[in-house]
Design an enzyme around this catalytic site. Structure first.
Site, PDB file in Angstrom:
ATOM      1  N   TRP A  82       9.621   6.390   1.166  1.00 52.21           N
ATOM      2  CA  TRP A  82       9.986   5.764  -0.049  1.00 52.21           C
ATOM      3  C   TRP A  82      11.400   5.212   0.096  1.00 52.21           C
ATOM      4  CZ3 TRP A  82       6.943   3.751  -3.291  1.00 52.21           C
ATOM      5  CH2 TRP A  82       5.849   4.306  -3.881  1.00 52.21           C
TER       6      TRP A  82
ATOM      7  N   SER B 205      -2.394   7.950  -8.138  1.00 53.81           N
ATOM      8  CA  SER B 205      -3.287   8.633  -7.057  1.00 53.81           C
ATOM      9  C   SER B 205      -4.142   9.551  -7.572  1.00 53.81           C
ATOM     10  CB  SER B 205      -2.158   9.217  -6.130  1.00 53.81           C
ATOM     11  OG  SER B 205      -1.682   8.287  -5.182  1.00 53.81           O
TER      12      SER B 205
ATOM     13  N   MET C  40       0.974  -1.013   0.051  1.00 55.58           N
ATOM     14  CA  MET C  40       0.072   0.063  -0.002  1.00 55.58           C
ATOM     15  C   MET C  40       0.952   1.159  -0.126  1.00 55.58           C
ATOM     16  SD  MET C  40      -2.198   1.288   3.552  1.00 55.58           S
ATOM     17  CE  MET C  40      -3.752   0.602   2.587  1.00 55.58           C
ATOM     18  N   ASN C  41       0.709   2.298  -1.014  1.00 57.82           N
ATOM     19  CA  ASN C  41       1.192   3.517  -0.651  1.00 57.82           C
ATOM     20  C   ASN C  41      -0.036   4.734  -0.389  1.00 57.82           C
ATOM     21  OD1 ASN C  41       1.825   2.915  -3.694  1.00 57.82           O
ATOM     22  ND2 ASN C  41       2.072   5.058  -3.827  1.00 57.82           N
ATOM     23  N   ASP C  42       0.019   5.649  -1.128  1.00 57.44           N
ATOM     24  CA  ASP C  42      -0.821   6.886  -0.897  1.00 57.44           C
ATOM     25  C   ASP C  42      -2.067   6.615  -0.612  1.00 57.44           C
ATOM     26  OD1 ASP C  42       1.452   7.514  -2.000  1.00 57.44           O
ATOM     27  OD2 ASP C  42       0.436   8.679  -3.869  1.00 57.44           O
TER      28      ASP C  42
HETATM   29  C1  FRU Z   1       3.580   9.579  -4.402  1.00 53.22           C
HETATM   30  C2  FRU Z   1       3.399   8.779  -5.558  1.00 53.22           C
HETATM   31  C3  FRU Z   1       2.212   9.533  -6.390  1.00 53.22           C
HETATM   32  C4  FRU Z   1       1.777   8.644  -7.347  1.00 53.22           C
HETATM   33  C5  FRU Z   1       1.914   7.310  -6.675  1.00 53.22           C
HETATM   34  C6  FRU Z   1       2.455   5.914  -7.412  1.00 53.22           C
HETATM   35  O1  FRU Z   1       3.961   8.580  -3.145  1.00 53.22           O
HETATM   36  O2  FRU Z   1       4.617   8.650  -6.225  1.00 53.22           O
HETATM   37  O3  FRU Z   1       2.770  10.868  -6.956  1.00 53.22           O
HETATM   38  O4  FRU Z   1       0.693   8.973  -7.934  1.00 53.22           O
HETATM   39  O5  FRU Z   1       2.726   7.699  -5.485  1.00 53.22           O
HETATM   40  O6  FRU Z   1       1.903   5.015  -6.751  1.00 53.22           O
END
Ligand code: FRU
Length: 486
Positions: free
Chosen positions: A300, A95, A33-35
């Site tokens: 990151w 995102s 999971m990220n944003d």
């Molecule tokens: C931020 C980002 C966004 C992008 C997404 C890709 O963490 O780099 O700019 O949309 O993650 O997963």
């Protein structure tokens, strides 16, 4: 089977048991999971999507996962809603945000595609796309992409053009997106639309002035009390004056909005969080008018997750923002209080030397310590501690700083493990509220005037909390266990 069906089948078959995960912080059912994305109210419920790669514990082709809540604390898992399956988003559904429109839920996200440029080299295009749904199923519209790089002024990047955040104002919709200008500097571009499908470029709302990192990701723009706030997440920041640290981080530009020129006139630029794990936050407004922010509690650059753990990435507790006397305060949402159990309260407790206080221990809790008075110079809190492991905050009273240290948290990687936060507005008493949820700590200093978020993956048998004071301090202590019930 479509890519989305495949992702959801994988999620169904490989879901990780709740007992292995934080109790009230959002984590992926399985994988990466990220944003946070699409944080919004739809038909009275809180919807939260997120950048999701179910198939492994590292970033990969981006899907949108989905949770729904009624109170920001208890989240119900839903099937993923977007997968890369069209030519315009074949390299990922990046995102974006969401808004309720005429009974439907509209998602606006960045479709990423790769193609061969005229000279044979690989070209990446990021374009804004729309999907419309009913809170469970979403359909990408036939007009996609609804904003292409061609709509940007000459010289603006078509490759770095992402993370649309949409809102409604008057009779129109607006969105901000991250972008780069001709000089490769980060900027936020503003668009307007009547129907979410046809968009008109308006302006550069703000730019990084050549000093706040490079590309600006995940913008969010809103009014808060008498001010306007632009939240952005710059990449490649350089440490500066104790306020900013190296790498990716999230900042807030606070000021006035010049509506004639669609330009933010920033008066203050501050860091949103001083910890190691905080990025790409997004906000939404509740029906009772609160501005709530949630961020990705991860980094990151530093992946400290143990190799055997099959989920990676979590979100912060949702935080209410408040602008008061020139300070941007953050408070854990008040709904958390409904899940507090087993109160332990000490008033005017004397602490000197090293001590453990009865019933003050655990890994899933909400603990507030108010240091009232005394001849002390240093006060430390060690937590997630046993004979082998510990993580700590050290408050230095004369220097007015707090140092975090996760050196002994059980990390397997050689990454940043200590960071110092200067206290910007010192007060006579120091108040520290610490939210622990197994593998994370969020510290709210002096009622949320500054925050510090960090993760640590210490084995769960390290449950002790130990206070160490160089001389004597008189403190009020209040501790609750957070419990989700059955
Ligand atoms: C931020 C980002 C966004 C992008 C997404 C890709 O963490 O780099 O700019 O949309 O993650 O997963």
């Amino acid at each position: 089977m479509t890519n989305l069906e495949r992702a959801n089948q994988y999620q169904e078959e490989n879901r990780i048991d709740k007992s292995e995960k934080p109790v009230f912080h959002v984590t992926p059912p399985v994988g990466w999971m990220n944003d946070p994305n699409g944080f919004s109210i739809y038909q009275g419920k809180i919807h939260l999507f997120y950048q999701y790669h179910p198939y492994s514990d590292v970033w990969g082709p981006m899907h949108w996962g989905h949770y729904v809540s009624e109170d920001f604390i208890k989240w119900k898992e839903f099937p993923a809603v977007l997968a890369p399956d069209m030519d315009y988003d074949a390299a990922g559904c990046f995102s974006g945000s969401a808004i309720e429109v005429g009974g439907k839920h509209a998602l606006i996200y960045t479709g990423v595609m790769e193609r061969e440029g005229e000279d044979g080299t690989k070209e990446i295009l990021q374009q804004q796309c729309l999907a419309v749904g009913d809170g469970v199923n979403y359909t990408k519209v036939s007009e996609n992409p609804v904003i292409s790089g061609e709509q940007l002024p000459d010289g603006f990047s078509r490759e770095d053009f992402r993370d649309p955040k949409v809102w409604q104002e008057g009779g129109a919709y607006y969105l901000v997106a991250g972008n780069k200008n001709r000089q490769q500097n980060g900027q936020v571009v503003l668009f307007e639309s009547k129907d979410l499908k046809t968009w008109r470029y308006l302006s550069v709302l703000a730019d990084n002035q050549g000093k706040y990192g490079e590309m600006w990701e995940c913008p969010d723009f809103f009014s808060l009390e008498q001010k306007y706030v632009l939240v952005v997440s710059p990449q490649d920041m350089k440490a500066d004056g104790g306020e900013f640290y190296n790498g990716n981080q999230s900042i807030a530009l606070i000021g006035e909005y010049d509506r004639q020129n669609y330009r933010l006139q920033e008066e203050q630029i501050i860091s949103l969080d001083y910890g190691m794990d905080f990025y790409a936050p997004q906000t939404m407004k509740t029906e009772d008018g609160r501005r709530i922010m949630i961020g990705w509690m991860h980094s990151w650059d530093m992946n400290i997750k143990p190799a055997e753990q099959k989920w990676n990435g979590m979100l912060t507790i949702p935080r209410q923002l408040e602008w008061r006397e020139n300070v941007l305060y953050q408070h854990p949402v008040k709904e958390l209080e409904r899940y507090r159990t087993e109160p332990v309260v000490y008033t005017g407790r004397k602490i000197s030397g090293e001590c453990q206080i009865p019933k003050i221990r655990g890994r899933v809790l909400d603990l507030t310590i108010e240091l009232l008075e005394g001849d002390y110079k240093e006060f430390c809190i060690f937590f997630a501690k046993n004979e082998k492991y510990s993580t700590s905050f050290r408050y230095n009273r004369d220097g007015q700083f707090i140092e975090f240290d996760r050196t002994y948290s059980g990390m397997e990687r050689d990454v940043v493990s200590q960071r110092t936060m200067k206290i910007k507005r010192s007060t006579e008493k120091c108040k520290l509220r610490m939210i622990l949820d197994k593998f994370s700590v969020e510290l709210f200093v002096n009622d949320g005037a500054q925050t510090f978020s960090a993760t640590f993956y210490t084995p769960m048998d390290a449950q002790d909390i130990v206070f160490v004071c160089d001389k004597t301090v008189i403190a009020n202590i209040e501790k609750y266990t957070i419990s989700m019930g059955k």
